[in-house]
Design a protein around this motif. Structure first.
Motif, PDB file in Angstrom:
ATOM      1  N   LEU A   1      53.763  58.563  61.132  1.00  6.57           N
ATOM      2  CA  LEU A   1      54.940  59.431  61.214  1.00  6.57           C
ATOM      3  C   LEU A   1      55.517  59.716  59.831  1.00  6.57           C
ATOM      4  N   THR A   2      55.439  58.738  58.939  1.00  7.34           N
ATOM      5  CA  THR A   2      55.901  58.957  57.564  1.00  7.34           C
ATOM      6  C   THR A   2      55.085  60.052  56.898  1.00  7.34           C
ATOM      7  N   PHE A   3      53.762  59.985  57.087  1.00 11.94           N
ATOM      8  CA  PHE A   3      52.897  61.035  56.543  1.00 11.94           C
ATOM      9  C   PHE A   3      53.275  62.393  57.121  1.00 11.94           C
ATOM     10  N   LEU A   4      53.495  62.448  58.434  1.00 13.91           N
ATOM     11  CA  LEU A   4      53.840  63.721  59.063  1.00 13.91           C
ATOM     12  C   LEU A   4      55.200  64.236  58.591  1.00 13.91           C
ATOM     13  N   ASP A   5      56.157  63.328  58.353  1.00 14.94           N
ATOM     14  CA  ASP A   5      57.454  63.760  57.804  1.00 14.94           C
ATOM     15  C   ASP A   5      57.256  64.501  56.485  1.00 14.94           C
ATOM     16  N   ILE A   6      56.451  63.904  55.606  1.00 19.31           N
ATOM     17  CA  ILE A   6      56.208  64.523  54.306  1.00 19.31           C
ATOM     18  C   ILE A   6      55.451  65.834  54.478  1.00 19.31           C
ATOM     19  N   ARG A   7      54.490  65.835  55.384  1.00 17.76           N
ATOM     20  CA  ARG A   7      53.710  67.049  55.652  1.00 17.76           C
ATOM     21  C   ARG A   7      54.591  68.165  56.189  1.00 17.76           C
ATOM     22  N   PHE A   8      55.411  67.886  57.190  1.00 17.16           N
ATOM     23  CA  PHE A   8      56.265  68.917  57.779  1.00 17.16           C
ATOM     24  C   PHE A   8      57.282  69.440  56.766  1.00 17.16           C
ATOM     25  N   ALA A   9      57.894  68.523  55.999  1.00 21.14           N
ATOM     26  CA  ALA A   9      58.892  68.948  55.004  1.00 21.14           C
ATOM     27  C   ALA A   9      58.243  69.811  53.926  1.00 21.14           C
ATOM     28  N   SER A  10      57.051  69.419  53.481  1.00 21.38           N
ATOM     29  CA  SER A  10      56.352  70.195  52.451  1.00 21.38           C
ATOM     30  C   SER A  10      55.980  71.573  52.973  1.00 21.38           C
ATOM     31  N   ALA A  11      55.472  71.635  54.212  1.00 24.46           N
ATOM     32  CA  ALA A  11      55.104  72.919  54.790  1.00 24.46           C
ATOM     33  C   ALA A  11      56.325  73.822  54.959  1.00 24.46           C
ATOM     34  N   ALA A  12      57.444  73.242  55.389  1.00 24.25           N
ATOM     35  CA  ALA A  12      58.666  74.026  55.558  1.00 24.25           C
ATOM     36  C   ALA A  12      59.134  74.600  54.227  1.00 24.25           C
ATOM     37  N   LEU A  13      59.068  73.795  53.168  1.00 22.74           N
ATOM     38  CA  LEU A  13      59.495  74.261  51.846  1.00 22.74           C
ATOM     39  C   LEU A  13      58.576  75.358  51.311  1.00 22.74           C
ATOM     40  N   VAL A  14      57.260  75.169  51.481  1.00 21.85           N
ATOM     41  CA  VAL A  14      56.318  76.194  51.025  1.00 21.85           C
ATOM     42  C   VAL A  14      56.563  77.509  51.765  1.00 21.85           C
TER      43      VAL A  14
ATOM     44  N   THR B   1      60.714  57.889  62.827  1.00 26.71           N
ATOM     45  CA  THR B   1      60.178  57.185  61.663  1.00 26.71           C
ATOM     46  C   THR B   1      61.089  56.032  61.263  1.00 26.71           C
ATOM     47  N   PHE B   2      62.374  56.271  61.204  1.00 28.19           N
ATOM     48  CA  PHE B   2      63.323  55.220  60.830  1.00 28.19           C
ATOM     49  C   PHE B   2      63.371  54.106  61.870  1.00 28.19           C
ATOM     50  N   LEU B   3      63.095  54.444  63.125  1.00 23.57           N
ATOM     51  CA  LEU B   3      63.180  53.455  64.190  1.00 23.57           C
ATOM     52  C   LEU B   3      61.959  52.547  64.262  1.00 23.57           C
ATOM     53  N   ILE B   4      60.756  53.075  64.057  1.00 16.63           N
ATOM     54  CA  ILE B   4      59.555  52.299  64.376  1.00 16.63           C
ATOM     55  C   ILE B   4      58.621  52.050  63.205  1.00 16.63           C
TER      56      ILE B   4
ATOM     57  N   MET C   1      57.704  52.987  56.805  1.00 10.68           N
ATOM     58  CA  MET C   1      57.611  54.117  55.872  1.00 10.68           C
ATOM     59  C   MET C   1      56.746  53.785  54.670  1.00 10.68           C
ATOM     60  N   ARG C   2      55.580  53.188  54.957  1.00  6.51           N
ATOM     61  CA  ARG C   2      54.621  52.821  53.911  1.00  6.51           C
ATOM     62  C   ARG C   2      53.878  54.059  53.420  1.00  6.51           C
ATOM     63  N   VAL C   3      53.835  54.230  52.108  1.00  6.84           N
ATOM     64  CA  VAL C   3      53.085  55.315  51.482  1.00  6.84           C
ATOM     65  C   VAL C   3      52.465  54.803  50.195  1.00  6.84           C
ATOM     66  N   ASP C   4      51.174  55.017  50.027  1.00 12.47           N
ATOM     67  CA  ASP C   4      50.487  54.730  48.772  1.00 12.47           C
ATOM     68  C   ASP C   4      50.229  56.060  48.072  1.00 12.47           C
ATOM     69  N   PHE C   5      50.965  56.323  47.024  1.00  9.97           N
ATOM     70  CA  PHE C   5      50.844  57.613  46.340  1.00  9.97           C
ATOM     71  C   PHE C   5      49.644  57.598  45.401  1.00  9.97           C
ATOM     72  N   ASN C   6      48.444  57.682  45.967  1.00  8.84           N
ATOM     73  CA  ASN C   6      47.221  57.723  45.182  1.00  8.84           C
ATOM     74  C   ASN C   6      46.519  59.056  45.400  1.00  8.84           C
ATOM     75  N   LEU C   7      45.329  59.209  44.809  1.00  6.67           N
ATOM     76  CA  LEU C   7      44.619  60.486  44.881  1.00  6.67           C
ATOM     77  C   LEU C   7      44.240  60.828  46.314  1.00  6.67           C
ATOM     78  N   GLU C   8      43.817  59.829  47.083  1.00  7.61           N
ATOM     79  CA  GLU C   8      43.425  60.082  48.470  1.00  7.61           C
ATOM     80  C   GLU C   8      44.606  60.604  49.287  1.00  7.61           C
ATOM     81  N   PHE C   9      45.780  60.025  49.062  1.00  7.44           N
ATOM     82  CA  PHE C   9      46.971  60.489  49.775  1.00  7.44           C
ATOM     83  C   PHE C   9      47.295  61.934  49.400  1.00  7.44           C
ATOM     84  N   VAL C  10      47.210  62.262  48.114  1.00  2.98           N
ATOM     85  CA  VAL C  10      47.525  63.615  47.657  1.00  2.98           C
ATOM     86  C   VAL C  10      46.548  64.626  48.250  1.00  2.98           C
TER      87      VAL C  10
END
Length: 295
Positions: free
Chosen positions: A32-45, A201-204, A207-216
């Motif tokens: 869900l953390t990944f999807l939060d970042i994905r949805f927010a990024s898509a909305a901004l773009v 996301t906040f409930l369950i 919010m682990r994220v590894d900001f590496n090349l694979e994640f990007v």
């Protein structure tokens, strides 16, 4: 070649990579953390694109609400449920089978919900699509033992709920969003998705994220390949054609996922999967072929 001819095949190819990205990204972020970042990024773009292209926003509060609500169903509940279920160990073959039930339910509900009529060949195509998927995926389901099935009851239930969500979202889109600029509608749909996923996301999650090349890499493809290009194609298909025809394309996704998994992750491509793919293609052709007018 016209976009109307290319769009179905291109949508299937792009959308099927969602399962590949989910597997690729799982070690690097909570779902869900990944999807939060994905949805927010898509909305901004899309917000930047809407501003630069002069796309018109909905002119009424109802138009804004319809776009946001459809995003809750099409993206928030659906993708949130699928990604969470896979992260909890639900096999991708099971998830693919559940997703493939969407066209059957959509076609069954569409005549009641929006008055859409189906031809006899479309009913046959839907049946063949379901049969082909059973041929392709059932061996993997039968390989699960009783303990594995018991441990996957909750993820299975969540994935089923997610499938129902995308059926509702597709019909809602067809009924309430036939007018308006697709660019602004897509942007508002990701706002709706965030309204659903962020509180969860906040409930369950931690919010682990590894900001590496694979994640990007996973995030970039998820935002541009999936959340923007493929969703734009889906919205285009829903608006241009019948709901049941657009939904029937999901039949091709699980075989496409299997082929890509074989190419990228060296997963076996079995004889039942290949045979099922042939049956699925026939079913999709029957469901999507244009009606010829007799004069």
């Amino acid at each position: 070649m016209r976009l109307e001819r290319l769009a179905p095949a291109l949508f299937v190819l792009l959308w099927s990579t969602g399962w590949i990205v989910a597997k690729y990204a799982a070690p690097h972020a909570d779902p869900l953390t990944f999807l939060d970042i994905r949805f927010a990024s898509a909305a901004l773009v899309l917000l930047v694109f809407v501003a630069l292209s002069g796309a018109s926003l909905p002119k009424t509060p109802a138009g804004w609400c319809h776009a946001i609500i459809s995003g809750v169903f099409l993206h928030g509940i659906y993708l949130g449920g699928v990604w969470w279920a896979i992260s909890q160990g639900l096999p991708s073959s099971v998830s693919g089978l559940i997703a493939a039930l969407q066209p059957l339910l959509t076609a069954a509900i569409a005549p009641i919900a929006i008055g859409e009529r189906l031809r006899g060949s479309q009913f046959l195509g839907i049946a063949l699509g379901f049969g082909g998927l059973a041929i392709a995926i059932l061996p993997g389901l039968l390989a699960l033992d009783a303990d594995e099935l018991r441990s996957e009851i909750l993820p299975l239930f969540i994935n089923v709920a997610a499938m129902f969500s995308v059926v509702i979202g597709t019909l809602y889109q067809k009924r309430h969003l036939q007018e308006g600029d697709l660019r602004s509608i897509a942007m508002l749909q990701y706002v709706g998705a965030l309204l659903f996923t962020v509180p969860l996301t906040f409930l369950i999650e931690d919010m682990r994220v590894d900001f590496n090349l694979e994640f990007v890499i996973a995030l970039a493809w998820s935002v541009f390949g999936l959340s923007i290009v493929s969703i734009a194609l889906l919205l285009y298909l829903i608006r241009r054609g019948q709901v049941s025809r657009a939904a029937s394309l999901i039949y091709l996704v699980p075989p496409a996922v299997a082929i890509q998994s074989w190419l990228y992750f060296d997963e076996p491509l079995t004889a039942p999967m290949m045979a099922g793919t042939v049956v699925v293609v026939i079913g999709v052709w029957l469901t999507n072929r244009p009606t010829r007018l007799v004069t």
